[in-house]
Design a protein around this motif. Structure first.
Motif, PDB file in Angstrom:
ATOM      1  N   UNK A  74       0.809  -1.222   0.000  1.00 45.24           N
ATOM      2  CA  UNK A  74       0.000   0.000   0.000  1.00 45.24           C
ATOM      3  C   UNK A  74       0.841   1.270   0.000  1.00 45.24           C
ATOM      4  N   UNK A  75       2.099   1.161   0.425  1.00 37.58           N
ATOM      5  CA  UNK A  75       2.965   2.350   0.509  1.00 37.58           C
ATOM      6  C   UNK A  75       3.049   3.081  -0.821  1.00 37.58           C
ATOM      7  N   UNK A  76       3.147   2.312  -1.912  1.00 38.53           N
ATOM      8  CA  UNK A  76       3.264   2.936  -3.232  1.00 38.53           C
ATOM      9  C   UNK A  76       2.098   2.588  -4.155  1.00 38.53           C
ATOM     10  N   UNK A  77       1.163   1.760  -3.706  1.00 37.87           N
ATOM     11  CA  UNK A  77       0.021   1.383  -4.557  1.00 37.87           C
ATOM     12  C   UNK A  77      -0.831   2.607  -4.867  1.00 37.87           C
ATOM     13  N   UNK A  78      -1.240   2.740  -6.114  1.00 35.85           N
ATOM     14  CA  UNK A  78      -2.072   3.883  -6.485  1.00 35.85           C
ATOM     15  C   UNK A  78      -3.525   3.694  -6.065  1.00 35.85           C
ATOM     16  N   UNK A  79      -3.951   2.445  -5.927  1.00 39.34           N
ATOM     17  CA  UNK A  79      -5.345   2.167  -5.573  1.00 39.34           C
ATOM     18  C   UNK A  79      -5.428   0.945  -4.667  1.00 39.34           C
ATOM     19  N   UNK A  80      -6.613   0.742  -4.111  1.00 35.35           N
ATOM     20  CA  UNK A  80      -6.902  -0.443  -3.307  1.00 35.35           C
ATOM     21  C   UNK A  80      -7.908  -1.305  -4.052  1.00 35.35           C
ATOM     22  N   UNK A  81      -7.539  -2.546  -4.317  1.00 34.38           N
ATOM     23  CA  UNK A  81      -8.474  -3.508  -4.912  1.00 34.38           C
ATOM     24  C   UNK A  81      -9.406  -4.039  -3.828  1.00 34.38           C
ATOM     25  N   UNK A  82     -10.591  -4.489  -4.241  1.00 33.28           N
ATOM     26  CA  UNK A  82     -11.560  -4.979  -3.271  1.00 33.28           C
ATOM     27  C   UNK A  82     -12.263  -3.822  -2.596  1.00 33.28           C
ATOM     28  N   UNK A  83     -12.903  -4.115  -1.458  1.00 25.64           N
ATOM     29  CA  UNK A  83     -13.618  -3.064  -0.738  1.00 25.64           C
ATOM     30  C   UNK A  83     -15.056  -3.454  -0.474  1.00 25.64           C
ATOM     31  N   UNK A  84     -15.905  -2.456  -0.257  1.00 24.87           N
ATOM     32  CA  UNK A  84     -17.310  -2.704   0.065  1.00 24.87           C
ATOM     33  C   UNK A  84     -17.952  -3.491  -1.079  1.00 24.87           C
ATOM     34  N   UNK A  85     -18.565  -4.606  -0.734  1.00 30.54           N
ATOM     35  CA  UNK A  85     -19.149  -5.521  -1.720  1.00 30.54           C
ATOM     36  C   UNK A  85     -20.256  -4.813  -2.508  1.00 30.54           C
ATOM     37  N   UNK A  86     -20.129  -4.819  -3.826  1.00 27.52           N
ATOM     38  CA  UNK A  86     -21.118  -4.133  -4.664  1.00 27.52           C
ATOM     39  C   UNK A  86     -22.501  -4.781  -4.584  1.00 27.52           C
ATOM     40  N   UNK A  87     -22.555  -6.044  -4.174  1.00 28.30           N
ATOM     41  CA  UNK A  87     -23.856  -6.721  -4.091  1.00 28.30           C
ATOM     42  C   UNK A  87     -24.770  -6.099  -3.041  1.00 28.30           C
ATOM     43  N   UNK A  88     -24.171  -5.352  -2.097  1.00 31.08           N
ATOM     44  CA  UNK A  88     -25.004  -4.743  -1.054  1.00 31.08           C
ATOM     45  C   UNK A  88     -25.287  -3.270  -1.333  1.00 31.08           C
ATOM     46  N   UNK A  89     -24.879  -2.786  -2.525  1.00 36.42           N
ATOM     47  CA  UNK A  89     -25.132  -1.400  -2.910  1.00 36.42           C
ATOM     48  C   UNK A  89     -26.031  -1.336  -4.139  1.00 36.42           C
ATOM     49  N   UNK A  90     -26.809  -0.263  -4.241  1.00 30.72           N
ATOM     50  CA  UNK A  90     -27.637  -0.020  -5.428  1.00 30.72           C
ATOM     51  C   UNK A  90     -26.754   0.658  -6.472  1.00 30.72           C
ATOM     52  N   UNK A  91     -26.602   0.053  -7.632  1.00 26.98           N
ATOM     53  CA  UNK A  91     -25.693   0.586  -8.651  1.00 26.98           C
ATOM     54  C   UNK A  91     -26.140   1.940  -9.186  1.00 26.98           C
ATOM     55  N   UNK A  92     -27.405   2.286  -8.996  1.00 24.85           N
ATOM     56  CA  UNK A  92     -27.905   3.557  -9.532  1.00 24.85           C
ATOM     57  C   UNK A  92     -27.473   4.754  -8.688  1.00 24.85           C
ATOM     58  N   UNK A  93     -27.374   4.564  -7.361  1.00 25.31           N
ATOM     59  CA  UNK A  93     -27.030   5.716  -6.520  1.00 25.31           C
ATOM     60  C   UNK A  93     -26.023   5.403  -5.414  1.00 25.31           C
ATOM     61  N   UNK A  94     -25.481   4.189  -5.384  1.00 20.38           N
ATOM     62  CA  UNK A  94     -24.438   3.791  -4.435  1.00 20.38           C
ATOM     63  C   UNK A  94     -24.943   3.694  -2.996  1.00 20.38           C
ATOM     64  N   UNK A  95     -26.237   3.585  -2.818  1.00 19.03           N
ATOM     65  CA  UNK A  95     -26.821   3.505  -1.486  1.00 19.03           C
ATOM     66  C   UNK A  95     -26.865   2.058  -1.000  1.00 19.03           C
ATOM     67  N   UNK A  96     -26.579   1.869   0.292  1.00 16.36           N
ATOM     68  CA  UNK A  96     -26.645   0.531   0.869  1.00 16.36           C
ATOM     69  C   UNK A  96     -28.089   0.045   0.840  1.00 16.36           C
ATOM     70  N   UNK A  97     -28.295  -1.153   0.321  1.00  8.44           N
ATOM     71  CA  UNK A  97     -29.652  -1.673   0.159  1.00  8.44           C
ATOM     72  C   UNK A  97     -30.358  -1.893   1.493  1.00  8.44           C
ATOM     73  N   UNK A  98     -29.601  -2.233   2.520  1.00  9.51           N
ATOM     74  CA  UNK A  98     -30.208  -2.557   3.816  1.00  9.51           C
ATOM     75  C   UNK A  98     -30.146  -1.396   4.820  1.00  9.51           C
ATOM     76  N   UNK A  99     -29.484  -0.289   4.423  1.00 11.18           N
ATOM     77  CA  UNK A  99     -29.368   0.868   5.326  1.00 11.18           C
ATOM     78  C   UNK A  99     -29.708   2.137   4.547  1.00 11.18           C
TER      79      UNK A  99
END
Length: 393
Positions: free
Chosen positions: A333-358
């Motif tokens: 991570x010291x020199x990485x430009x980005x982080x792979x992975x992260x918050x699972x897209x299956x729990x977000x609405x692709x239209x507005x990035x809102x958590x489906x359950x919150x």
């Protein structure tokens, strides 16, 4: 003292500022908070200080994600052309480099100044050097404890980024919030990062440190054609950074140096026209001279071209254009430009990035399991995901 707003954005990077702008333009009261002294620090250092602010070719196929279709909606609704229109509205001079990459002519600071001006005009309030200590769900929305006091908001947007470049203030805050609300995290790892080599191989290749060469670098079925750089730690350059997002530890990568040149044909022609030449002389006209010398010496082949059969020449070319290397790891991570992975897209609405359950909780930018290629793609995801959230937050 408790402050209240419609939308609270945590993180004043590319995605967070874009979200604050769009939400403010809709008439929402917006507060945007960051622990840094200045906003947009990763913008400032990007592209060698000139900010590769988008890529005209950006589509979902340029992104890695557990759900390859997730990014389509946001990217389609806020395109590179949309961001370029904003850049030109502010009179920022720009130019296109290779492979559709757009850069500022002057400075990345122009992009930061543009975003700050847009936020001011949209009425968004920016709080810097403000630490976050906790997030709670309330009946009316969310309550966030900060070093500036408690802030309550109907909508909470998490735009605090991933783990890459911790010296710029990167933390795992977004992942902690996601886990607090029961949202799964896809394993995170460094992306767009130089690869390291084991000490023996590194010592062997030390004579090549600083040598750059055009290359096609492959891992599995994925390949990138861009420059490769040998370093004192291993391998870098655009082609290596690109493939690092696809490579996993224990796997071998393939290097095809000077991929557009038929090196075998060049050696055969040289043998025919002047067989007294050494292969190193001919290769020195194709490859950087240090690399040509290393390749010939490593192959153990000696003598003039006239003494070499096609099979021997083919062996030499194989070492150059089908070079198999097993990296020992990455620079992390010291020199990485980005982080792979992260918050699972299956729990977000692709239209507005809102958590489906919150309802009212949004995740945007790098903290989401959507990672772009090198070359302006990650900024385009920041603009597009931030805009998508700002449309409804």
């Amino acid at each position: 003292m408790v402050r209240r707003c419609d939308v609270l954005v945590l993180g004043a990077g590319a995605a967070g500022m874009m979200c604050a702008i769009r939400a403010g333009q809709r008439g929402r009261s917006v507060i945007i908070v960051d622990h840094a002294k200045a906003p947009g620090e990763k913008i400032r250092i990007s592209g060698g200080g000139r900010c590769n602010f988008t890529n005209i070719h950006a589509t979902a196929k340029n992104y890695l994600s557990g759900n390859p279709h997730f990014a389509k909606s946001a990217l389609a609704r806020y395109t590179p052309a949309d961001f370029l229109t904003l850049v030109e509205k502010h009179g920022i001079a720009w130019h296109e480099k290779t492979l559709g990459q757009l850069f500022c002519d002057n400075s990345a600071k122009d992009i930061i100044a543009m975003l700050l001006k847009e936020m001011r005009e949209a009425g968004a309030e920016l709080l810097l050097q403000t630490e976050l200590s906790g997030v709670e769900k309330t009946e009316s929305g969310f309550s966030v404890a900060t070093s500036s006091g408690v802030i309550e908001a109907q909508s909470l947007v998490i735009a605090t980024g991933g783990k890459s470049i911790p010296k710029m203030g990167a933390t795992g805050f977004a992942y902690r919030v996601a886990e607090q609300f029961g949202l799964p995290i896809i394993e995170t790892r460094p992306g767009l990062v130089p690869l390291t080599l084991d000490p023996t191989l590194l010592e062997n290749l030390s004579v090549l440190s600083g040598v750059a060469v055009p290359a096609e670098v492959s891992s599995g079925k994925t390949s990138f054609r861009e420059a490769l750089l040998f370093t004192h730690r291993g391998l870098s350059g655009p082609s290596i950074l690109q493939i690092s997002s696809y490579w996993r530890e224990g796997e071998t990568i393939r290097l095809k140096l000077e991929p557009d040149t038929n090196i075998l044909e060049r050696l055969k022609e040289a043998r025919k026209s002047n067989g007294k030449q050494s292969p190193q002389t001919v290769l020195g006209d194709i490859l950087p001279k240090r690399l040509a010398q290393y390749t010939v010496e490593a192959s153990g082949i000696t003598g003039p071209l006239a003494d070499m059969a096609d099979r021997k020449l083919a062996t030499l070319v194989e070492a150059i254009q089908n070079w198999q290397i097993k990296p020992s790891g990455s620079e992390g991570y010291r020199t990485a430009e980005v982080t792979l992975g992260g918050v699972d897209t299956n729990c977000l609405d692709s239209r507005d990035m809102q958590a489906k359950t919150v309802p009212g909780l949004y995740f945007i930018g790098e903290c989401v399991d959507v990672t772009g290629w090198l070359g302006g793609y990650n900024f385009q995801w920041a603009w597009a995901s931030g805009h998508a959230a700002g449309e409804t937050a």
